[in-house]
Structures are given as structure tokens and as C-alpha cells.
Design a protein around this motif. Structure first.
Motif, PDB file in Angstrom:
ATOM      1  N   SER A  16     -46.207   3.310 -57.293  1.00 33.94           N
ATOM      2  CA  SER A  16     -45.988   1.943 -55.945  1.00 33.94           C
ATOM      3  C   SER A  16     -46.962   2.005 -55.234  1.00 33.94           C
ATOM      4  O   SER A  16     -47.067   0.890 -54.343  1.00 33.94           O
ATOM      5  N   SER A  17     -48.089   2.669 -54.782  1.00 37.29           N
ATOM      6  CA  SER A  17     -48.980   2.901 -53.880  1.00 37.29           C
ATOM      7  C   SER A  17     -50.128   1.993 -54.306  1.00 37.29           C
ATOM      8  O   SER A  17     -51.506   2.071 -53.615  1.00 37.29           O
ATOM      9  N   THR A  18     -50.059   2.459 -55.922  1.00 37.89           N
ATOM     10  CA  THR A  18     -51.869   2.190 -56.741  1.00 37.89           C
ATOM     11  C   THR A  18     -51.983   0.349 -56.277  1.00 37.89           C
ATOM     12  O   THR A  18     -50.999  -0.269 -56.828  1.00 37.89           O
ATOM     13  N   PRO A  19     -53.004   0.340 -55.976  1.00 41.45           N
ATOM     14  CA  PRO A  19     -53.266  -1.605 -56.054  1.00 41.45           C
ATOM     15  C   PRO A  19     -53.336  -1.872 -57.397  1.00 41.45           C
ATOM     16  O   PRO A  19     -53.808  -1.363 -58.482  1.00 41.45           O
ATOM     17  N   ALA A  20     -53.443  -3.491 -57.293  1.00 43.18           N
ATOM     18  CA  ALA A  20     -53.062  -4.056 -59.028  1.00 43.18           C
ATOM     19  C   ALA A  20     -54.510  -4.344 -59.216  1.00 43.18           C
ATOM     20  O   ALA A  20     -54.671  -5.721 -58.954  1.00 43.18           O
ATOM     21  N   VAL A  21     -54.894  -3.265 -59.360  1.00 38.48           N
ATOM     22  CA  VAL A  21     -56.161  -4.193 -59.924  1.00 38.48           C
ATOM     23  C   VAL A  21     -56.820  -2.718 -61.162  1.00 38.48           C
ATOM     24  O   VAL A  21     -56.832  -2.405 -61.316  1.00 38.48           O
ATOM     25  N   LEU A  72     -61.945   6.960 -58.977  1.00 36.12           N
ATOM     26  CA  LEU A  72     -61.582   5.358 -58.181  1.00 36.12           C
ATOM     27  C   LEU A  72     -60.862   4.317 -59.967  1.00 36.12           C
ATOM     28  O   LEU A  72     -60.230   3.510 -60.078  1.00 36.12           O
ATOM     29  N   ALA A  73     -62.268   4.324 -60.147  1.00 34.20           N
ATOM     30  CA  ALA A  73     -62.579   3.329 -61.468  1.00 34.20           C
ATOM     31  C   ALA A  73     -62.409   3.886 -62.838  1.00 34.20           C
ATOM     32  O   ALA A  73     -62.702   4.759 -63.422  1.00 34.20           O
ATOM     33  N   ARG A 291     -61.513  -9.575 -54.099  1.00 30.64           N
ATOM     34  CA  ARG A 291     -61.856 -10.594 -53.219  1.00 30.64           C
ATOM     35  C   ARG A 291     -62.334 -11.230 -54.843  1.00 30.64           C
ATOM     36  O   ARG A 291     -61.211 -12.623 -54.899  1.00 30.64           O
ATOM     37  N   PHE A 292     -63.187 -10.931 -55.612  1.00 27.29           N
ATOM     38  CA  PHE A 292     -63.806 -11.428 -56.703  1.00 27.29           C
ATOM     39  C   PHE A 292     -62.900 -11.439 -58.418  1.00 27.29           C
ATOM     40  O   PHE A 292     -63.296 -12.043 -59.010  1.00 27.29           O
ATOM     41  N   GLY A 293     -61.790 -10.847 -58.309  1.00 26.15           N
ATOM     42  CA  GLY A 293     -61.336 -10.609 -59.608  1.00 26.15           C
ATOM     43  C   GLY A 293     -61.570 -10.456 -60.592  1.00 26.15           C
ATOM     44  O   GLY A 293     -63.050  -8.965 -60.421  1.00 26.15           O
ATOM     45  N   ASP A 294     -61.576 -10.515 -62.175  1.00 31.30           N
ATOM     46  CA  ASP A 294     -62.413  -9.817 -62.567  1.00 31.30           C
ATOM     47  C   ASP A 294     -63.765 -11.026 -63.546  1.00 31.30           C
ATOM     48  O   ASP A 294     -64.679 -10.975 -64.139  1.00 31.30           O
TER      49      ASP A 294
END
Length: 313
Positions: A16-21, A72-73, A291-294
Motif C-alpha cells: 500500500s505504501s508503494t508509489p503507483a509508478v 528502486l527501479a 512529474r514527467f510520467g512515461d
């Protein structure tokens, strides 16, 4: 199953704490990620069943979670994006180790080495980059026009990583620190230690539960390091073993930057705790996908070779 309930609750909190990215792993923001495995267990009556169990991820030799799924990525997530580097300090430092780490996440690297390019060339190059890293030496290379170009890049939401080191190797770091963040670094502190997670607001160690420290419970601080001066524009990220502020970040108004007084981490004792993961996390965070999305910046720049050494005692 009641004995497993706390573990499942922990997993639910992590998810639930993971950003939706899309570019981020499920472990994003967790220092000590968990993993789910299927495990055969014996019931009270002696029969077998397979249950899903949540447990801490396996650790490497330094105590950090093992595996790129705990960066992270996602591997390859930033294919087509370029990290531009102004590398003024060059002695025994060819940037090959950070470059290889960044490649795992899809980043290419373009460097201006030893000297600053013409401001017009810098502006043109930055149009094909998602972020800029500046690695200072003891001599100032950036003119006011260079600073103007970098500030425009930063104000447009593109990430900037400003690296200095022990006195006097922060000439341009301080020029940019003052211009972008209203701060500077100074001094020479002997570090050469691995620090853990911070226990209080000012104690040694890493900031807990931030995207930049995903998968990190321990990090090497660098050999000789500078100390950052406090600024309302910065959030402390890493306090060294001596309690001095070594690295901090800016994340406000859609703009991101990191200010760091320990560039020796980029090439000296690279295989010590957490360095490669931290470098990858920093680049992913500075891309500013929130900020910039995909949107992807396609690059056709190629890496350069060093032209001017800057000796460090």
C-alpha cells in the motif's frame, strides 16, 4: 494461520505504501523489503500443505537486501534516457563503475570530462538528457552563463546531482549549491565507514523509508568527505559516522536535486555496502517520473574520454 497474520499485514503495508509508478519495483521506499515464497509445512495431524509465507528478503554480505528487484527501479525501466555528466575531477576515476550500474536500469551516460563545454553546447546536450550530474574538483570551471543554463534545466524539473568531496574539491559544487539550493559544503572529515539507518534526526546513518534509500540498510560513506551546511531547501539524506551531514536532497515544486560531499563513493571501494544500488536509486529518482510520467528522452550522445587530469593528494 494466525501466526502468519502479522507477516501478511506487513506485506499489505509494504504494497500500500508503494508509489503507483510503473518504473518502480514493489520494494520502492522500503529499506528492508519482504519477499513471498511458497513453503511446504506440516500440519498438526502430520499431513503436508503448501502455504505462502512472507519473510525478509535474503541479504548480501553487507546486510542489504539482495537482488535487483529490491532496487528502486525495474531493470531496463529507463531505456532511452541519458544521464549527462560534467566530470571535472578525473584522477583514477573513469566513471566506468557508475556507468555500468546505470546501464542496468537502461540509462546511457554522456560526459564532458576535465573542462566545461561552451554554454551553448551544454544547453544543446542537456536537451537530450533527463538529468545532470556535476563532479567538482578544486578549480572552478563553470561561468555565470553555465550556471544559468543549469538553473534553467533544474527549474524545468530535470534532476541535478551536485557532487563535491573534501576541501578543496567542491569549487563548482558550491557555486551550484548556492545558486540552486542556497547552501554549500566545507571541510575535510575522515570517513571510510559503513553507516546504518539513522536512529534520530541528526545521528549517523541513512534516512529511513525514502525512495532514494530503497533496499538500503547500510551504505559506505566515502573516504574523505565534506560537510554540508544546513539549508531550508534540503532534507538530510546521509549523516556520516562522525555525525556530519554528507548528503541531502531537494524535492519541492516539481524539482529534484541531490547535494553530496562524498564523490569518492563513485569509484573508491565501490564494492562496499550499497554504493551501486544507491547510484541506481539516485538516477531513477532524479528522472522525476512522478512529474514527467512515461515520457522518454531519446539520446544519440556518446560517452567521451578524459582530457584534463585534476590531481588530488
Amino acid at each position: 494461520m494466525s501466526a502468519l497474520r502479522p507477516l501478511f499485514c506487513c506485506l499489505a503495508f509494504v504494497l500500500s505504501s508503494t508509489p503507483a509508478v510503473a518504473q518502480y519495483n514493489k520494494a520502492a521506499g522500503e529499506n528492508a523489503p519482504m519477499e513471498r515464497i511458497r513453503q511446504e509445512v506440516t500440519r498438526d495431524d502430520g499431513t503436508q500443505e503448501v502455504r505462502e509465507v512472507v519473510r525478509p528478503a535474503a541479504r548480501d554480505g553487507w546486510g542489504n537486501a539482495r537482488g535487483s528487484q529490491n532496487d528502486l527501479a525495474v531493470d531496463g525501466a529507463f531505456e532511452g534516457q541519458t544521464v549527462a555528466v560534467l566530470q571535472f575531477y578525473t584522477q583514477d576515476f573513469d566513471f566506468s563503475l557508475p556507468k555500468a550500474a546505470l546501464k542496468e536500469k537502461g540509462f546511457s551516460v554522456y560526459r564532458w570530462v576535465g573542462n566545461a563545454p561552451d554554454p551553448k553546447e551544454l544547453r544543446k546536450g542537456l536537451q537530450k538528457a533527463c538529468q545532470l550530474w556535476i563532479i567538482s574538483d578544486s578549480t572552478r570551471h563553470l561561468t555565470p552563463e553555465h550556471v544559468k543554463v543549469i538553473k534553467e534545466f533544474f527549474d524545468a524539473g530535470h534532476g541535478v546531482y551536485i557532487w563535491g568531496d573534501n576541501e578543496p574539491y567542491y569549487a563548482d559544487a558550491n557555486v551550484l549549491g548556492e545558486a540552486l539550493l542556497g547552501t554549500s559544503m566545507q571541510g575535510n572529515v575522515i570517513g571510510d565507514q559503513t553507516v546504518g539507518l539513522r536512529k534520530d534526526g541528526a545521528g549517523p546513518g541513512l534516512l529511513r523509508r525514502h525512495l532514494l534509500t530503497t533496499g538500503l540498510e547500510y551504505l559506505y560513506e566515502g573516504i574523505t568527505i565534506a560537510t554540508l551546511q544546513p539549508s531550508p531547501h534540503l532534507t538530510p539524506l546521509l549523516h556520516g559516522s562522525a555525525g556530519n551531514l554528507v548528503a541531502a536532497f531537494h524535492d519541492n515544486g516539481g524539482k529534484r536535486a541531490i547535494f553530496d560531499g562524498g564523490f569518492t563513493r563513485l569509484y573508491n571501494k565501490w564494492d562496499t555496502a550499497g554504493t551501486a544500488r544507491y547510484v541506481k536509486n539516485a538516477a531513477a529518482w532524479l528522472t522525476n517520473v512522478e512529474r514527467f510520467g512515461d515520457a522518454v528522452v531519446r539520446a544519440d550522445l556518446r560517452d567521451t574520454t578524459a582530457r584534463k587530469p585534476a590531481p588530488k593528494p
